[in-house]
Design a protein around this motif. Sequence first.
Motif, PDB file in Angstrom:
ATOM      1  N   SER A   1      12.791  51.276  91.274  1.00 42.91           N
ATOM      2  CA  SER A   1      12.905  49.907  91.537  1.00 42.91           C
ATOM      3  C   SER A   1      12.694  49.652  93.186  1.00 42.91           C
ATOM      4  O   SER A   1      12.018  48.936  93.644  1.00 42.91           O
TER       5      SER A   1
ATOM      6  N   TYR B   1      13.271  61.457  86.500  1.00 39.17           N
ATOM      7  CA  TYR B   1      14.548  61.767  85.689  1.00 39.17           C
ATOM      8  C   TYR B   1      13.915  61.726  83.991  1.00 39.17           C
ATOM      9  O   TYR B   1      14.529  62.045  83.044  1.00 39.17           O
ATOM     10  N   LYS B   2      12.531  61.421  83.786  1.00 39.29           N
ATOM     11  CA  LYS B   2      11.887  61.151  82.572  1.00 39.29           C
ATOM     12  C   LYS B   2      11.298  62.306  82.229  1.00 39.29           C
ATOM     13  O   LYS B   2      11.935  63.487  82.040  1.00 39.29           O
TER      14      LYS B   2
HETATM   15  C1  PLP Z   1      12.219  53.757  83.682  1.00 43.10           C
HETATM   16  C2  PLP Z   1      11.589  52.693  84.290  1.00 43.10           C
HETATM   17  C3  PLP Z   1      11.838  52.279  85.281  1.00 43.10           C
HETATM   18  C4  PLP Z   1      13.162  52.762  86.020  1.00 43.10           C
HETATM   19  O1  PLP Z   1      13.672  52.104  87.212  1.00 43.10           O
HETATM   20  P1  PLP Z   1      14.917  52.651  87.878  1.00 43.10           P
HETATM   21  O2  PLP Z   1      14.872  52.219  89.229  1.00 43.10           O
HETATM   22  O3  PLP Z   1      14.849  54.321  88.153  1.00 43.10           O
HETATM   23  O4  PLP Z   1      15.966  52.183  87.256  1.00 43.10           O
HETATM   24  C5  PLP Z   1      11.077  51.543  86.241  1.00 43.10           C
HETATM   25  N1  PLP Z   1       9.948  51.024  85.706  1.00 43.10           N
HETATM   26  C6  PLP Z   1       9.445  51.503  84.452  1.00 43.10           C
HETATM   27  C7  PLP Z   1       8.038  51.167  84.166  1.00 43.10           C
HETATM   28  C8  PLP Z   1      10.186  52.438  83.777  1.00 43.10           C
HETATM   29  O5  PLP Z   1       9.902  52.862  82.675  1.00 43.10           O
END
Ligand code: PLP
Length: 418
Positions: free
Chosen positions: A100, A228-229
């Motif tokens: 984000s 983390y994915k």
């Molecule tokens: C998982 C995901 C996020 C996660 O954002 P964080 O800042 O790590 O919470 C953002 N964009 C997409 C498209 C996602 O799939």
Amino acid sequence: MTAFTREHCLALDREDPLAPLREQFALPSGVIYLDGNSLGARPHAATARAAEVVAAEWGNGLIRSWNDAGWFDLPRRLGNKLAPLIGARDDEVVVTDTTSINLFKVLAAALRVQQQRDPARRVIVSESSNFPTDLYIAQGLADLLQRGYSLRLVDDPSELDAAIDADCAVLMLTHVNYKSGEMLDMTGLTELAHARGALTVWDLAHSAGAVPVDLHGAHADYAIGCTYKYLNGGPGSPAFVWVAPALRDAFWQPLSGWWGHAAPFAMSPRYRPTEGIGRFLCGTQPMTSLALVECGLDVFAQTSMAALREKSLRLTDLFIRLVEHRCGDHPLKLVTPRDHARRGSHVSFAHPDGYAVVAALIERGVIGDYREPSIARFGFTPLYTSFTEVWDAVEVLRDVLDTGVYREDRFAVRGQVT
Ligand SMILES: *Cc1c(COP(=O)(O)O)cnc(C)c1O
């Protein structure tokens, strides 16, 4: 499909050259893990590395570890390890902050570049089905800038062509949709955006480590994504950011913290961005978490994205075919494209009781997840998912549906995170 059996799946696993990589991951027994698209599994090496960071580097090294253990350079060093997975080069990627936050930085940079080139362009084009945080960040930034920026959302990728017009400053897309698993044509859409005078921001959250990505080949402008994915960096591990070299030095970014400064320890009262991707850093990083990203990336160094992609498509093909053959009497609707060129590494089925079905699967040890409004989502991670697990997962799904056990009250209770 000719009658497919569990024995066929066992044979596929025996012949699978990637099968040995599974031994590098800690997976609990009794669990079939189909959620590596949301939180990757733990590499065994992560435990020892965490202990080393905490006990030796923090405990004994104390402040000296910023130099001696390479903490300060870690965002750049990890960026270089990650770069080949996304078609980037050395010194073009840093691992830092969250997806984000990195989106905020690159979107601000892209809008600033466009403000100089063609200030009349005030529209950010995206999809209504994009991951919400991406849309929220764009809304927040547009509000903050007070220049009349707005977000134009299309409901289907086929509408993008018409939406990218002379008002469009930035095309902001997620490469593989978090819900449907649909993969967009990064090269074609980037070309289209450029032809219309727009810049592109690509979110690779469900792409990095899942599908081959070639940022240079696609002539992309900005990219961000999670570790983390599919990259198995650990819960909440820092994200990454890449910027095309030609755009990188055009503008810094509004989170101009001291880590992006040309000489952070000069302690100057004036911000002066460093050259290169380092200017997309902001402040001090969570070293324990950041260090573990390396354990995930080290596994990728033992194979190739081409080999992983081939297995990923075989796993998702198998899952789709088995669900359709063995659960065909139930109201499951495939929402993921069958076309390989348009499919990421997860498969989603809509079911009227999607939440309860997923909850019942989890109770039986088959971990997928649920996304509103009715989507049961299953991630396939070729590093550690086996063909036999696909078979076994579908058999559990069949049983959950045939017996109707998912209708029991306890499966309607929702936790804070779904
Ligand atoms: C998982 C995901 C996020 C996660 O954002 P964080 O800042 O790590 O919470 C953002 N964009 C997409 C498209 C996602 O799939």
